[in-house]
Design a protein around this motif. Structure first.
Motif, PDB file in Angstrom:
ATOM      1  N   GLU A 257       1.018  -1.180  -0.058  1.00 35.72           N
ATOM      2  CA  GLU A 257      -0.101  -0.125   0.092  1.00 35.72           C
ATOM      3  C   GLU A 257       0.937   1.120  -0.134  1.00 35.72           C
ATOM      4  N   ARG A 258       0.656   2.252  -0.897  1.00 37.24           N
ATOM      5  CA  ARG A 258       1.362   3.330  -1.056  1.00 37.24           C
ATOM      6  C   ARG A 258       0.463   4.392  -0.914  1.00 37.24           C
ATOM      7  N   ILE A 259       0.645   5.396   0.147  1.00 39.49           N
ATOM      8  CA  ILE A 259      -0.028   6.608   0.333  1.00 39.49           C
ATOM      9  C   ILE A 259       0.955   7.823   0.165  1.00 39.49           C
ATOM     10  N   GLU A 260       0.188   8.639  -0.637  1.00 41.99           N
ATOM     11  CA  GLU A 260       0.925  10.111  -0.925  1.00 41.99           C
ATOM     12  C   GLU A 260       0.006  11.258  -0.741  1.00 41.99           C
ATOM     13  N   VAL A 261       0.574  11.980   0.215  1.00 40.40           N
ATOM     14  CA  VAL A 261      -0.471  13.446   0.413  1.00 40.40           C
ATOM     15  C   VAL A 261       0.333  14.778  -0.163  1.00 40.40           C
ATOM     16  N   ALA A 262      -0.528  15.592  -0.840  1.00 42.84           N
ATOM     17  CA  ALA A 262       0.057  16.674  -1.224  1.00 42.84           C
ATOM     18  C   ALA A 262      -0.118  17.919   0.015  1.00 42.84           C
ATOM     19  N   LEU A 263       0.630  18.656   0.398  1.00 40.31           N
ATOM     20  CA  LEU A 263       0.560  19.701   1.317  1.00 40.31           C
ATOM     21  C   LEU A 263       0.823  20.866   0.943  1.00 40.31           C
ATOM     22  N   ASN A 264       0.062  22.027   1.462  1.00 43.51           N
ATOM     23  CA  ASN A 264       0.102  23.332   1.030  1.00 43.51           C
ATOM     24  C   ASN A 264       1.158  23.918   2.153  1.00 43.51           C
ATOM     25  N   LYS A 265       1.327  25.252   1.741  1.00 43.73           N
ATOM     26  CA  LYS A 265       2.329  25.886   2.784  1.00 43.73           C
ATOM     27  C   LYS A 265       2.110  25.872   4.034  1.00 43.73           C
ATOM     28  N   ALA A 266       0.671  25.995   4.326  1.00 43.01           N
ATOM     29  CA  ALA A 266       0.151  25.951   5.822  1.00 43.01           C
ATOM     30  C   ALA A 266       0.173  24.591   6.268  1.00 43.01           C
ATOM     31  N   GLY A 267       0.668  23.365   5.840  1.00 40.50           N
ATOM     32  CA  GLY A 267       0.775  22.082   6.085  1.00 40.50           C
ATOM     33  C   GLY A 267      -0.725  21.585   6.131  1.00 40.50           C
ATOM     34  N   LYS A 268      -1.697  21.924   5.336  1.00 40.32           N
ATOM     35  CA  LYS A 268      -2.768  21.527   5.353  1.00 40.32           C
ATOM     36  C   LYS A 268      -2.633  20.213   3.905  1.00 40.32           C
ATOM     37  N   VAL A 269      -3.440  19.276   4.321  1.00 41.57           N
ATOM     38  CA  VAL A 269      -3.600  18.203   3.079  1.00 41.57           C
ATOM     39  C   VAL A 269      -4.668  18.653   2.298  1.00 41.57           C
ATOM     40  N   THR A 270      -4.081  18.711   0.816  1.00 46.14           N
ATOM     41  CA  THR A 270      -4.750  19.294  -0.302  1.00 46.14           C
ATOM     42  C   THR A 270      -5.189  18.058  -1.052  1.00 46.14           C
ATOM     43  N   GLY A 271      -4.216  17.066  -1.044  1.00 47.65           N
ATOM     44  CA  GLY A 271      -4.604  15.775  -1.980  1.00 47.65           C
ATOM     45  C   GLY A 271      -4.055  14.561  -1.245  1.00 47.65           C
ATOM     46  N   TRP A 272      -4.676  13.333  -1.793  1.00 46.39           N
ATOM     47  CA  TRP A 272      -4.771  12.048  -1.075  1.00 46.39           C
ATOM     48  C   TRP A 272      -4.452  11.133  -2.169  1.00 46.39           C
ATOM     49  N   ARG A 273      -3.424  10.482  -2.300  1.00 45.51           N
ATOM     50  CA  ARG A 273      -3.366   9.294  -3.302  1.00 45.51           C
ATOM     51  C   ARG A 273      -3.031   7.954  -2.591  1.00 45.51           C
ATOM     52  N   HIS A 274      -4.032   7.139  -2.895  1.00 44.54           N
ATOM     53  CA  HIS A 274      -3.690   5.605  -2.434  1.00 44.54           C
ATOM     54  C   HIS A 274      -3.405   4.683  -3.275  1.00 44.54           C
ATOM     55  N   ARG A 275      -2.495   3.963  -3.533  1.00 42.23           N
ATOM     56  CA  ARG A 275      -2.386   2.980  -4.533  1.00 42.23           C
ATOM     57  C   ARG A 275      -2.221   1.400  -3.671  1.00 42.23           C
ATOM     58  N   THR A 276      -3.006   0.664  -4.128  1.00 39.00           N
ATOM     59  CA  THR A 276      -2.984  -0.738  -3.626  1.00 39.00           C
ATOM     60  C   THR A 276      -2.495  -1.824  -4.564  1.00 39.00           C
ATOM     61  N   VAL A 277      -1.638  -2.682  -4.130  1.00 38.82           N
ATOM     62  CA  VAL A 277      -1.162  -3.756  -5.060  1.00 38.82           C
ATOM     63  C   VAL A 277      -1.177  -5.125  -4.252  1.00 38.82           C
ATOM     64  N   ALA A 278      -1.979  -6.079  -4.609  1.00 36.66           N
ATOM     65  CA  ALA A 278      -2.100  -7.401  -3.882  1.00 36.66           C
ATOM     66  C   ALA A 278      -2.836  -8.299  -4.812  1.00 36.66           C
ATOM     67  N   PRO A 279      -2.274  -9.480  -4.873  1.00 38.50           N
ATOM     68  CA  PRO A 279      -3.389 -10.585  -5.601  1.00 38.50           C
ATOM     69  C   PRO A 279      -4.609 -10.883  -4.963  1.00 38.50           C
ATOM     70  N   SER A 280      -5.511 -11.042  -5.928  1.00 40.33           N
ATOM     71  CA  SER A 280      -6.956 -10.921  -5.481  1.00 40.33           C
ATOM     72  C   SER A 280      -7.522 -12.109  -5.070  1.00 40.33           C
ATOM     73  N   ILE A 281      -8.510 -12.092  -4.150  1.00 44.92           N
ATOM     74  CA  ILE A 281      -9.271 -13.490  -3.849  1.00 44.92           C
ATOM     75  C   ILE A 281     -10.114 -13.743  -4.951  1.00 44.92           C
ATOM     76  N   LEU A 282     -10.401 -12.826  -6.018  1.00 45.39           N
ATOM     77  CA  LEU A 282     -11.146 -13.291  -7.306  1.00 45.39           C
ATOM     78  C   LEU A 282     -10.443 -14.363  -7.965  1.00 45.39           C
ATOM     79  N   SER A 283      -9.268 -14.505  -8.185  1.00 49.40           N
ATOM     80  CA  SER A 283      -8.400 -15.519  -8.579  1.00 49.40           C
ATOM     81  C   SER A 283      -8.531 -16.776  -8.201  1.00 49.40           C
ATOM     82  N   THR A 284      -9.096 -17.165  -7.009  1.00 49.29           N
ATOM     83  CA  THR A 284      -9.838 -18.272  -6.741  1.00 49.29           C
ATOM     84  C   THR A 284     -10.896 -18.721  -7.267  1.00 49.29           C
ATOM     85  N   PHE A 285     -11.551 -17.915  -7.745  1.00 46.17           N
ATOM     86  CA  PHE A 285     -12.844 -18.094  -8.541  1.00 46.17           C
ATOM     87  C   PHE A 285     -12.913 -17.973 -10.154  1.00 46.17           C
ATOM     88  N   ALA A 286     -12.003 -16.936 -10.479  1.00 47.51           N
ATOM     89  CA  ALA A 286     -12.252 -16.662 -11.997  1.00 47.51           C
ATOM     90  C   ALA A 286     -11.014 -16.126 -12.391  1.00 47.51           C
TER      91      ALA A 286
END
Length: 790
Positions: free
Chosen positions: A483-512
């Motif tokens: 799981e990779r999480i990134e945030v964009a911060l402005n000059k005041a230290g406020k979070v203006t952007g959030w990006r979350h990338r997930t990578v994992a083999p899926s349970i769905l591979s058991t069924f399809a």
């Protein structure tokens, strides 16, 4: 509204219920009557509208075979007054085998001392959905069981009215009797001395039709005898305590044989050739059979291999050790955990398939004063329940009968029928107690193996026993992830952007066929449903193809998601010089119900199978558990050196849970947990004793997953084989004290939600946040290990 009571226990030798683990066999279904130890339970089929559940705010009706609330199906009354209630969900420690019958007993005014519980076989058309998973048993069946009990109370009162020749309104059920009421000159009703017991009414009452929904009334919570009191022991407590409880390995049949199987060490592999000559010399070994496997996607089909059948499990195990097998490993022999982990991290660093898109994340990051990022990983985990998989099967006159500790008895029945090519009516599945499950026993490969071997022996009863090594090396594993999480911060230290990338083999591979991507159920577990008040949010999924069997594990993908998101919040708080709790509350933002559309979430957002309007993401409830857990834990108090508090919160299975973990680091680096404080908001609840027990157990399992338990692969083979190298929390180091605070529901819309799983996800991030508070060392990979490196 229900109120919280402290857990109370009675003496083990004086259980409140005479619990009998009595599975009803196919031969008990005679002439439409279910006979259980002399109890006649009429199975009257009522119109479907009488059991309709569409009017209730739950996703239960959308499950296979939905729900049933007919008292003729679930309740029987003997002439001596004993009440028998059918438990149709599997018991694996959650207390469902107690809680649901307890709801029926309470609504029907039965004396719990005169109630026994019997276990239903796999028969969803009769009982409704029987899948004991997804923290759904009470959540989905509390209302049907209340209907069942209230309808039975109506029928008993109606039977008394017939017996006395009075109107039903002059009859009142109370503690296993019906009392005749007298109407005074002022019109008020008072109890007379005229009473009749349930046993005397049994024949008339059980012949009554089920009342219409508009004819039944539910008790006010102030009238509850058992629900909400926390005083009712689990029905199997006495038998478990004295060793009489029947688990899968305890079932015996005359002439049964014992089998163990040598399975391919790499998923998708097969036997190239084998020599069983030495095996057949082992005393007690009677036969050796090669078993075929299935090509992926294989769902829950057995892996194949070579089975050794003997007159005892010991002989079968000794014979298996003597097998000389040459395996053909197949394409998954390339699976090596270190390289796979690196590939997942690399994939998470690149743009992926966009799953949630709110605002303009690209612009937020392009215009950021600073970007802060972190990667979090988790190894595979095996369920490792105390009782390894086991099943006993026999075939008589073409009829298949199975005894097994399964979480999905009807699903097991369906898969056996399909695999063996027989009508489902020719398959019976009896459910024993489960010595733990955690998702593993939702898969019925071990039961199918027993049926296959019974057929190979001409119908002889065969019990297939898995060892701990079998269990760990041939599991349906909890997925590994990055799981990779990134945030964009402005000059005041406020979070203006959030990006979350997930990578994992899926349970769905058991069924399809495996696409490498996860699917909406996994996306809905702490990924796209992230509740923070941030204007620009992007959630992306990178590809990772499965090389082993992926399955359900307690809390599923909520574990790595909560670990990443909640660890990151505390990391961000440290970077900005903020208190972690205050930062968390600020990130959650104002009280609101999150609007799926404006939040950029998928239109088919998976909400644990529940309709979103009735089970929305409510940030007020989320913040409340944070505040309660923090307050009860003494957040902000001064601690000795090398001790710290960490906090985390997560919504899963439509329940809100926050945990504060207190850690203490020994001089040698050993991580200890003196105390855990958890607040849980599970809405309308019925059994606080079980809630406390589940949260206490979640803390122990959470500590195991966070610190100890991991499965790695080398050349396609699981490297761990037993508790010597797949560690779990033990008595020498586990959470010493777990404080559980159940939030009282404050609105009728706070429906019953899940309890079995939601306590696990917040533990790992709260632990790692506490370790950071104590030492300044940040851990981003699970398991962390028991000791901090110098």
């Amino acid at each position: 509204m229900l109120h919280y009571f402290e857990k109370q226990s009675g003496p083990a030798d004086n259980p409140p219920v005479r619990a009998i683990l009595e599975n009803v066999s196919r031969r008990s279904f005679i002439g439409g009557v279910l006979k259980t130890s002399g109890v006649a339970l009429a199975l009257q089929i009522v119109p479907g509208t009488a059991n309709a559940y569409d009017a209730y705010p739950t996703g239960a009706a959308g499950m296979p075979h939905g729900v049933v609330s007919d008292p003729h199906v679930f309740v029987a009354i003997d002439k001596d007054g004993q009440v028998t209630i059918v438990a149709h969900r599997s018991e694996m420690g959650t207390g469902a085998r107690t809680s649901l019958p307890m709801v029926v007993a309470d609504e029907m005014e039965a004396d719990w001392q005169r109630v026994r519980v019997v276990q239903a076989p796999g028969d969803e058309p009769r009982y409704g959905n029987q899948d004991t998973d997804g923290s759904r048993s009470v959540r989905h069946f509390i209302q049907p069981m209340r209907e069942c009990g209230a309808a039975m109370r109506f029928m008993l009162e109606a039977a008394a009215a017939v017996h006395w020749g009075v109107d039903r309104s002059l009859c009142k059920a109370s503690n296993h009797e019906v009392v005749q009421l007298s109407k005074g000159p002022d019109g008020k009703l008072t109890e007379s001395k005229k009473k009749i017991g349930y046993g005397a009414l049994a024949t008339i009452a059980m012949a009554m039709p089920v009342p219409r929904p508009d004819q039944i009334t539910f008790k006010d919570p102030s009238q509850f005898r058992y629900m909400g009191k926390g005083k009712t022991q689990i029905v199997d407590l006495h038998d478990i305590t004295v060793g009489k409880a029947i688990y899968g390995a305890d079932v015996r049949l005359p002439g049964m044989k014992h089998a163990v199987i040598a399975r391919p060490p790499v998923v998708g592999g097969k036997v190239k050739k084998f020599d069983a000559s030495e095996t057949k010399k082992v005393p007690g070994v009677e036969a050796v059979h090669e078993m075929g496997g299935w090509a992926a996607p294989a769902k829950f089909a057995p892996l194949g291999g070579v089975a050794v059948i003997a007159n005892s499990t010991y002989a079968a195990l000794q014979g298996r050790e003597k097998l000389a097998i040459e395996w053909e490993d197949g394409p998954n022999a390339v699976y090596n955990s270190p390289a796979y982990r690196d590939a997942m991290i690399a994939a998470a660093a690149k743009p992926g398939k966009v799953i949630r898109n709110q605002g303009d994340a690209d612009a937020a990051f392009a215009n950021a004063a600073e970007v802060f990022a972190a990667d979090y990983t988790q190894q595979h985990v095996a369920q490792a329940s105390m009782e390894p998989p086991v099943a006993l099967a026999r075939i008589v006159d073409g009829k298949i009968e199975v005894w097994a500790p399964v979480q999905s008895p009807y699903g097991t029945r369906e898969d056996i029928a399909k695999t063996m090519g027989v009508p489902i009516e020719d398959v019976t599945v009896h459910v024993t107690l489960l010595g733990g499950g955690f998702g593993r026993k939702s898969k019925c490969d071990f039961a199918i193996e027993a049926v296959q071997l019974s057929k190979a022996l001409g119908g002889t009863p065969v019990r297939v026993q898995w060892t701990r090594e079998d269990d760990l090396q041939h599991a349906f594993y909890h997925t590994t992830s990055a799981e990779r999480i990134e945030v964009a911060l402005n000059k005041a230290g406020k979070v203006t952007g959030w990006r979350h990338r997930t990578v994992a083999p899926s349970i769905l591979s058991t069924f399809a066929e495996d696409s490498g991507y996860q699917f909406k159920i996994e996306y809905g577990m702490g990924f796209v449903d992230m509740p923070f008040d941030i204007p620009n949010i992007r959630c992306e999924n990178g590809q990772a193809f499965a090389h082993t069997r992926i399955g359900w594990f307690r809390s599923v993908s909520n574990i790595p998601r909560a670990f990443a998101v909640q660890s990151f919040v505390t990391e961000l708080a440290h970077k900005l010089g903020r208190d972690p709790k205050d930062m968390l509350l600020e990130m959650i933002g104002p009280d609101r119900v999150i609007d799926i559309k404006t939040a950029g979430m998928p239109e088919d957002f998976w909400n644990y199978g529940e309709p979103y309007p009735e089970f929305p993401i409510d940030t007020a409830r989320l913040k409340n558990v944070v505040n309660v857990a923090a307050d009860k834990a003494g957040w902000g108090k001064k601690l000795p050196d090398r001790q710290g508090l960490g906090i985390a919160v997560h919504r899963s299975f439509v329940t809100y849970v926050a945990s504060v973990v207190h850690v203490a680091i020994d001089d040698d680096g050993t991580i200890r947990v003196p105390e855990v404080t958890t607040a849980i908001d599970c809405g309308f609840y019925i059994n606080p004793e079980r809630i406390r027990s589940q949260v206490e157990g979640a803390a122990v399992m959470g500590m195991s997953t966070a610190m100890y338990s991991g499965i790695t692969f080398k050349d396609g083979r699981a490297e761990q084989s037993n508790f010597g190298d797949f560690s779990v929390a033990r008595m020498g180091n586990f959470p010493q004290k777990v404080n559980v605070h159940i939030i009282e529901p404050t609105s009728p819309t706070h429906h019953a939600t899940g309890v079995g799983e939601p306590g696990v996800p917040p533990f790992a991030p709260a632990l790692c946040n506490a370790i950071f508070a104590a030492t300044g060392k940040r851990l981003r990979s699970l398991p962390t290990g028991e000791k901090l490196e110098a």
